[in-house]
Each structure stands twice: as C-alpha cells, then as structure tokens.
Design a protein around this motif. Structure first.
Motif, PDB file in Angstrom:
ATOM      1  N   UNK A  65      -5.801   0.095  -1.152  1.00 36.39           N
ATOM      2  CA  UNK A  65      -5.890  -0.886  -0.068  1.00 36.39           C
ATOM      3  C   UNK A  65      -6.350  -2.239  -0.614  1.00 36.39           C
ATOM      4  N   UNK A  66      -7.353  -2.221  -1.453  1.00 38.19           N
ATOM      5  CA  UNK A  66      -7.860  -3.461  -2.049  1.00 38.19           C
ATOM      6  C   UNK A  66      -6.776  -4.129  -2.900  1.00 38.19           C
ATOM      7  N   UNK A  67      -6.087  -3.343  -3.717  1.00 40.77           N
ATOM      8  CA  UNK A  67      -5.025  -3.902  -4.557  1.00 40.77           C
ATOM      9  C   UNK A  67      -3.907  -4.499  -3.712  1.00 40.77           C
ATOM     10  N   UNK A  68      -3.475  -3.794  -2.685  1.00 41.20           N
ATOM     11  CA  UNK A  68      -2.393  -4.285  -1.815  1.00 41.20           C
ATOM     12  C   UNK A  68      -2.800  -5.587  -1.130  1.00 41.20           C
TER      13      UNK A  68
ATOM     14  N   UNK B 214       1.441   8.998  -6.354  1.00 43.44           N
ATOM     15  CA  UNK B 214       1.475  10.419  -6.029  1.00 43.44           C
ATOM     16  C   UNK B 214       0.392  10.900  -5.076  1.00 43.44           C
ATOM     17  N   UNK B 215       0.006  10.072  -4.121  1.00 40.81           N
ATOM     18  CA  UNK B 215      -1.006  10.496  -3.153  1.00 40.81           C
ATOM     19  C   UNK B 215      -0.513  11.681  -2.330  1.00 40.81           C
ATOM     20  N   UNK B 216      -1.436  12.537  -1.953  1.00 40.85           N
ATOM     21  CA  UNK B 216      -1.084  13.625  -1.049  1.00 40.85           C
ATOM     22  C   UNK B 216      -0.825  13.037   0.336  1.00 40.85           C
ATOM     23  N   UNK B 217      -0.154  13.806   1.176  1.00 38.90           N
ATOM     24  CA  UNK B 217       0.304  13.328   2.485  1.00 38.90           C
ATOM     25  C   UNK B 217      -0.846  12.791   3.343  1.00 38.90           C
ATOM     26  N   UNK B 218      -1.957  13.492   3.372  1.00 40.98           N
ATOM     27  CA  UNK B 218      -3.095  13.082   4.200  1.00 40.98           C
ATOM     28  C   UNK B 218      -3.689  11.754   3.723  1.00 40.98           C
ATOM     29  N   UNK B 219      -3.880  11.616   2.425  1.00 43.89           N
ATOM     30  CA  UNK B 219      -4.445  10.381   1.873  1.00 43.89           C
ATOM     31  C   UNK B 219      -3.481   9.225   2.068  1.00 43.89           C
ATOM     32  N   UNK B 220      -2.191   9.480   1.887  1.00 42.25           N
ATOM     33  CA  UNK B 220      -1.175   8.446   2.099  1.00 42.25           C
ATOM     34  C   UNK B 220      -1.197   7.968   3.546  1.00 42.25           C
ATOM     35  N   UNK B 221      -1.334   8.896   4.485  1.00 42.58           N
ATOM     36  CA  UNK B 221      -1.372   8.561   5.905  1.00 42.58           C
ATOM     37  C   UNK B 221      -2.600   7.703   6.231  1.00 42.58           C
ATOM     38  N   UNK B 222      -3.749   8.080   5.688  1.00 44.02           N
ATOM     39  CA  UNK B 222      -4.973   7.288   5.880  1.00 44.02           C
ATOM     40  C   UNK B 222      -4.774   5.891   5.315  1.00 44.02           C
TER      41      UNK B 222
ATOM     42  N   UNK C  26      -4.828   2.405   7.413  1.00 48.38           N
ATOM     43  CA  UNK C  26      -5.817   1.382   7.065  1.00 48.38           C
ATOM     44  C   UNK C  26      -5.136   0.066   6.693  1.00 48.38           C
ATOM     45  N   UNK C  27      -4.014   0.150   5.991  1.00 49.63           N
ATOM     46  CA  UNK C  27      -3.307  -1.062   5.583  1.00 49.63           C
ATOM     47  C   UNK C  27      -2.815  -1.849   6.799  1.00 49.63           C
ATOM     48  N   UNK C  28      -2.296  -1.154   7.786  1.00 47.06           N
ATOM     49  CA  UNK C  28      -1.800  -1.826   8.994  1.00 47.06           C
ATOM     50  C   UNK C  28      -2.955  -2.479   9.751  1.00 47.06           C
ATOM     51  N   UNK C  29      -4.096  -1.823   9.807  1.00 46.22           N
ATOM     52  CA  UNK C  29      -5.209  -2.284  10.648  1.00 46.22           C
ATOM     53  C   UNK C  29      -6.326  -3.000   9.885  1.00 46.22           C
TER      54      UNK C  29
ATOM     55  N   UNK D 210       0.834  -1.206   0.000  1.00 48.33           N
ATOM     56  CA  UNK D 210       0.000   0.000   0.000  1.00 48.33           C
ATOM     57  C   UNK D 210       0.869   1.256   0.000  1.00 48.33           C
ATOM     58  N   UNK D 211       1.888   1.261   0.833  1.00 46.15           N
ATOM     59  CA  UNK D 211       2.784   2.419   0.886  1.00 46.15           C
ATOM     60  C   UNK D 211       3.460   2.643  -0.468  1.00 46.15           C
TER      61      UNK D 211
END
Length: 164
Positions: free
Chosen positions: A120-123, A39-47, A51-54, A31-32
């Motif tokens: 998230x789905x792809x990862x 090229x996700x923005x910082x906020x979307x990347x953080x979300x 989400x990927x971890x949890x 996901x990361x």
C-alpha cells in the motif's frame, strides 16, 4: 462486498473531485499489480485492494476539521470514515479491522508490519511521486528508504526511468 461496489461508493463519496477519484484508482491499480506479482494469498490481496481504494478516505474530514490534508490528519480521521462505508457495504469485521489499521498508518513508514502495508505504501508513493512531479533526488531517496518489493522497485524504475 465487491471491489466494484466499493469503487462506486468511493466515487460517490468524492463526487465532483476527479483528482481524488483518479488518485485512489491509480493507487488501487498499482497495489493490485504489485500484490498479484508478489504472489499474495487471496485474503491478503483482498485486504490490500480494499485499503488501496479507501486509503485517503480521511482527507475530506481532515480538510473540514483541520483545514489540511496532512497525512497525520488522514490517519486520524480515515479509519472511522472507512468503517462506516465498509459496514454499509457488508464488509467482514476481521477484514475491516485490518483495512482500517492500514488506512490509519499509510503515512507512517516505520514498523511496516505486513506485506499488505508495504505494498500500500509503495503504491501510494508511485502515484504521489508522479502527481507531485518529484525530483530525481526525491525518487532516489524513496527508492532506498521505502521500496522493498521486487515489483514495486521494478515499477518505480520503469516509471521514473530517464529513457524516452
């Protein structure tokens, strides 16, 4: 809240279950990578990373309550479990709401409503296909039906390439 603190918390949550711990770490890594390359923005990347971890936090309760780790049960049980953990770690409310939404939908592939959800789905598929030793026909079907990002498609092609 740092990603490292969240990973430590999830590792403690799944203590003694290396399969589950390694699964969420692999989903997080993909996901990361996809998020950064898309090229996700910082906020979307953080979300996305949170989400990927949890994303599979609902499995423990699903197995306990329903004797199943089925995706539908994960989607039912996951958001409330994640909210408890994320609140404990001091997660921002707005971020937490989107993360919980993603957890509650990560096995629902219709009406994907954002790039964070898509990635998230792809990862998760990249990891699940490998862990389940998916047949070529399954990989081809998932490629056509699920994958939309260029980076996700690239990873899928390279991971499941017939070249050796």
């Amino acid at each position: 809240m740092t990603t490292g603190a969240l990973i430590k918390e999830m590792t403690a949550y799944y203590e003694g279950d290396p399969k589950r711990i390694q699964h969420f770490l692999k989903v997080y890594a993909y996901a990361r990578t996809i998020g950064e390359e898309e090229g996700l923005d910082k906020e979307t990347q953080d979300i996305l990373e949170t989400a990927a971890v949890t994303h599979d936090i609902g499995i423990k309760l699903s197995e306990r309550k329903y004797n199943s780790s089925s995706g539908k049960y994960q989607e039912i049980e996951g958001p409330a479990e994640a909210e408890k953990m994320l609140t404990k770690l001091g997660c921002d409310r707005t971020k937490m709401e989107r993360v919980c939404y993603l957890i509650g939908h990560h096995h629902t592939y219709q009406e994907i409503d954002g790039i964070d959800y898509q990635i998230l789905v792809e990862a998760d598929f990249l990891v699940n296909l490998a862990e389940e030793h998916a047949k070529d026909t399954t990989v081809d079907s998932v490629r056509q039906k699920i994958f939309r990002t260029e980076t996700g498609k690239f990873l899928l092609e390279k991971i499941f390439s017939k070249k050796s």
